[in-house]
Write an enzyme that holds these catalytic residues in place. Structure first.
Site, short mmCIF file in Angstrom:
data_model
loop_
_atom_site.label_atom_id
_atom_site.label_comp_id
_atom_site.label_asym_id
_atom_site.label_seq_id
_atom_site.Cartn_x
_atom_site.Cartn_y
_atom_site.Cartn_z
N SER A 58 8.59 -31.92 79.04
CA SER A 58 9.81 -30.99 79.40
C SER A 58 9.35 -29.82 80.11
O SER A 58 8.17 -29.75 80.52
CB SER A 58 10.33 -30.81 77.93
OG SER A 58 10.60 -31.89 77.20
N HIS A 222 3.58 -28.12 87.01
CA HIS A 222 3.16 -28.00 85.75
C HIS A 222 2.37 -26.75 85.71
O HIS A 222 1.41 -26.52 84.81
CB HIS A 222 2.14 -29.32 85.26
CG HIS A 222 2.76 -30.27 85.15
ND1 HIS A 222 2.48 -31.43 86.07
CD2 HIS A 222 3.65 -31.06 84.23
CE1 HIS A 222 3.32 -32.42 85.93
NE2 HIS A 222 3.95 -32.31 84.70
N ASP A 402 30.61 15.11 96.64
CA ASP A 402 29.55 15.04 97.26
C ASP A 402 29.54 15.97 98.68
O ASP A 402 28.59 15.92 99.61
CB ASP A 402 29.18 13.51 97.90
CG ASP A 402 30.34 13.12 98.35
OD1 ASP A 402 31.51 13.71 98.44
OD2 ASP A 402 30.18 11.70 98.74
N SER A 447 36.28 6.05 100.49
CA SER A 447 37.57 5.79 99.82
C SER A 447 38.71 6.52 100.45
O SER A 447 39.89 6.11 100.50
CB SER A 447 37.40 6.07 98.54
OG SER A 447 36.72 7.27 98.33
N GLY A 488 44.61 2.24 94.43
CA GLY A 488 43.61 3.20 94.25
C GLY A 488 43.39 3.29 92.56
O GLY A 488 42.41 3.86 92.19
N THR A 496 43.64 14.36 92.05
CA THR A 496 43.47 13.64 93.33
C THR A 496 44.52 14.00 94.66
O THR A 496 45.59 14.90 94.16
CB THR A 496 43.42 12.04 93.29
OG1 THR A 496 44.77 11.70 92.98
CG2 THR A 496 42.67 11.61 92.13
N MET A 497 44.38 13.58 95.58
CA MET A 497 45.38 13.64 96.56
C MET A 497 46.89 13.52 96.28
O MET A 497 47.58 13.98 96.97
CB MET A 497 45.05 13.05 97.99
CG MET A 497 44.89 11.22 97.86
SD MET A 497 43.89 10.70 98.99
CE MET A 497 44.47 11.08 100.59
#
Length: 579
Positions: A58, A222, A402, A447, A488, A496-497
């Protein structure tokens, strides 16, 4: 050194539990009570046909029990991990197959001393009981230039023998005929392995030490070490080294291979290579063979005969003709046999050309129209505003993201300016929106690039040269906004926008009912709503976008995306006021 962790219940029970797991998961298999023997559950199908029995230690799963099924093995005997199975179990399997009405039993054995002795002993005992038994020894290892008295080892090529012998038995061939056929096939078969790590038997330490960055060529299955060590090279280089060694005429165990030959290739994962690496090695092996003028008829790529969790790969080559390919392609119900294509790999066009019309809308030729001048003016103004606001948007973004929101908007603005300098503005607003969508998708990135592009692409279908009235533009803005929300995942109030865009879009929808005279007032109100919406983001908790990862008490300035949207709308309205 500690034994390696393994996800088992106990060292003693792991083989039996693994066999039980395989059999429970497959309707075509059953266990022989009191033995580590996996049988076809439809033994009555063997009446008058040759039965095939294989097996061994095995730790090589899915070998051998995974190859039990119609068109392959009738049964498989398992020993402990890397240990030969006992003759009592082999004999019990032979007698079970004979009782089921098999005309004879063929034992397919890998060339290891323990396997030869135990299968040989069981064969002699079965013959004494009047069962016609014969044995084929698979010894296709190409590692050793001068094999010892023990001879070449049996490796993954054994699986090819299971398949060909199984197809012959299914067709009703005699025991002698099958033995003669596979003995001939074995002369045109070779295997070589390479490993980047050793493996460890459950409850034991690794089988050999392999320093990081080293690889071992020509090892068995093996955990025994190979013939030479070297630094790990690129996949292409490793495959070339393997092929050169396998076909080197100076080696007594080489596979004779010449230009014009046709082969089946097996790229066998020794246990722990990722699928990604397997794909790279498979490509390298096919390319390497084709560069030598060898036709690759079929390819198997995956885990077929492993060595527990060894990170390595073996290559098996088998010279074939149309007669052998027919047997190779024959159907089998064995659970571990892959669902292979029966089309020749070499000489096939394997690349499909994409449709021509997926060209970029910004490259198409456009015709100017009555709306071209005003749209150009509005675009010029938007670009100037975004470039002016670059530092302001960056500093807003540094507070909550960022810090590059101004840069990405400026990048888009410069891309649009460049395009405007070299192209006419199409008279059809929908065409222009598609061009802008293409530009921001390619040049803005991130994005925000995707969001603006979604907006523009979804809006484009609602305006054309014939449909450029206020109501059509309102529907276009509404459709673009809906697309942003759908893909989105953000909603108004998430900071957000959209907090600038949605109130403006809602206000603009009044144009679908307003008289043309009142259109300007609605536009001005929409721009005002966008500005208020952007300002209101100061007091919101970010629930989408990058700002949502930042502690809420640190976010006290408006959202830069919303500020940018408000500035764009204001620029459009100012352009229209001047006209």
């Amino acid at each position: 050194m500690e034994p390696q962790k393994k996800l088992i219940n106990s060292v003693d029970s792991c083989v039996d539990e693994a066999l039980c797991g395989l059999v429970r998961a497959s309707g075509g298999l059953s266990l022989l009570k009191g033995h580590r023997v996996v049988l076809r559950s439809d033994l009555d199908h063997l009446k008058g046909k040759v039965a095939l029995l294989s097996g061994g230690g095995s730790g090589h799963e899915p070998a051998h029990a995974g190859y039990v099924g119609a068109g392959m093995l009738s049964a498989a005997v398992a020993g402990g991990v890397f240990a030969s199975p006992p003759p009592t179990s082999i004999l019990a399997a032979i007698l079970t197959l004979s009782e089921a009405g098999a005309s004879g039993v063929l034992l397919i054995v890998k060339n290891y001393t323990g396997d030869r002795l135990n299968f040989g002993l069981a064969a002699e005992q079965a013959r004494n009981q009047g069962v016609p038994v014969d044995m084929v020894i698979v010894a296709e290892d190409c590692a050793f230039d001068r094999p010892s008295k023990a001879g070449r080892r049996g490796l993954c090529g054994t699986v090819f023998i299971h398949k060909l012998a199984g197809a012959l038995a299914e067709e009703g061939c005699s025991l002698d005929h099958i033995v003669a056929m596979v003995t001939e096939v074995l002369k045109g078969m070779g295997t070589l392995g390479v490993s980047l790590s050793p493996c460890s038997v459950p409850g034991c330490r690794p089988s050999f030490d392999l320093p990081p960055g080293d690889m071992e060529l020509g090892l068995g299955i093996h955990g025994e070490p190979g013939i030479k060590r070297s630094k790990v090279a690129s996949a292409d280089q490793v495959v070339k080294t393997m092929m050169d060694h396998m076909t080197n005429p100076d080696s007594q165990s080489h596979l004779p291979l010449s230009s014009g030959d046709s082969v089946v290739l097996c790229v066998n994962n020794l246990g722990a290579l990722s699928h990604l690496e397997m794909g790279v090695v498979t490509r390298a092996a096919i390319t390497c063979l084709e560069s030598r003028g060898v036709t690759v008829a079929r390819v198997m790529s995956g885990s077929f005969m492993t060595s527990l969790e060894m990170a390595g790969v073996s290559l098996t080559l088998m010279r074939v003709d149309p007669k052998l390919l027919r047997l190779f392609d024959a159907k089998t119900s064995a659970p571990a046999w892959p669902n292979l294509s029966s089309v020749c790999v070499s000489g096939r066009s394997h690349v499909t050309e994409p449709p021509v019309r997926s060209a970029r809308p910004q490259d198409d030729a456009h015709a100017e129209g009555a709306l071209s001048p005003v749209m150009r003016t509005a675009l010029d103004k938007i670009c100037c505003v975004l470039l002016e606001k670059q530092e302001e948007l960056n500093s807003l973004d540094r507070a909550a993201g960022d810090g590059d929101c101004g840069n990405t908007h400026a990048q888009a603005a410069r891309a649009v300016q460049e395009w405007l300098a070299a192209h006419v503005v199409p008279g059809c607003p929908g065409r222009l929106l598609l061009v802008l969508g293409g530009l921001v998708q390619e040049k803005m990135g991130g994005s925000s690039g995707a969001l603006y592009s979604l907006f523009l692409t979804a809006a484009a279908g609602h305006v054309s040269e014939g449909r450029s009235h206020a109501a059509a533009w309102a529907r276009a803005v509404h459709a673009g906004t809906q697309a942003m929300r759908r893909y989105g995942g953000a909603e108004p109030g998430d900071r957000t926008m959209l907090d600038a865009l949605c109130p403006a879009a809602d206000e603009l929808m009044k144009l679908t009912a307003a008289p043309p005279a009142g259109a300007m007032a609605v536009l001005q109100a929409a721009a005002q709503k966008a500005s208020c919406g952007a300002e209101a983001t100061r007091h919101m908790t970010a629930r989408a976008g990058r700002a949502s990862y930042i502690a809420a008490d640190r976010v006290t300035l408006p959202d830069p995306g919303a500020v940018a949207v408000a500035a764009i709308l204001r620029a459009v309205v100012e352009t229209l006021e001047e006209k």
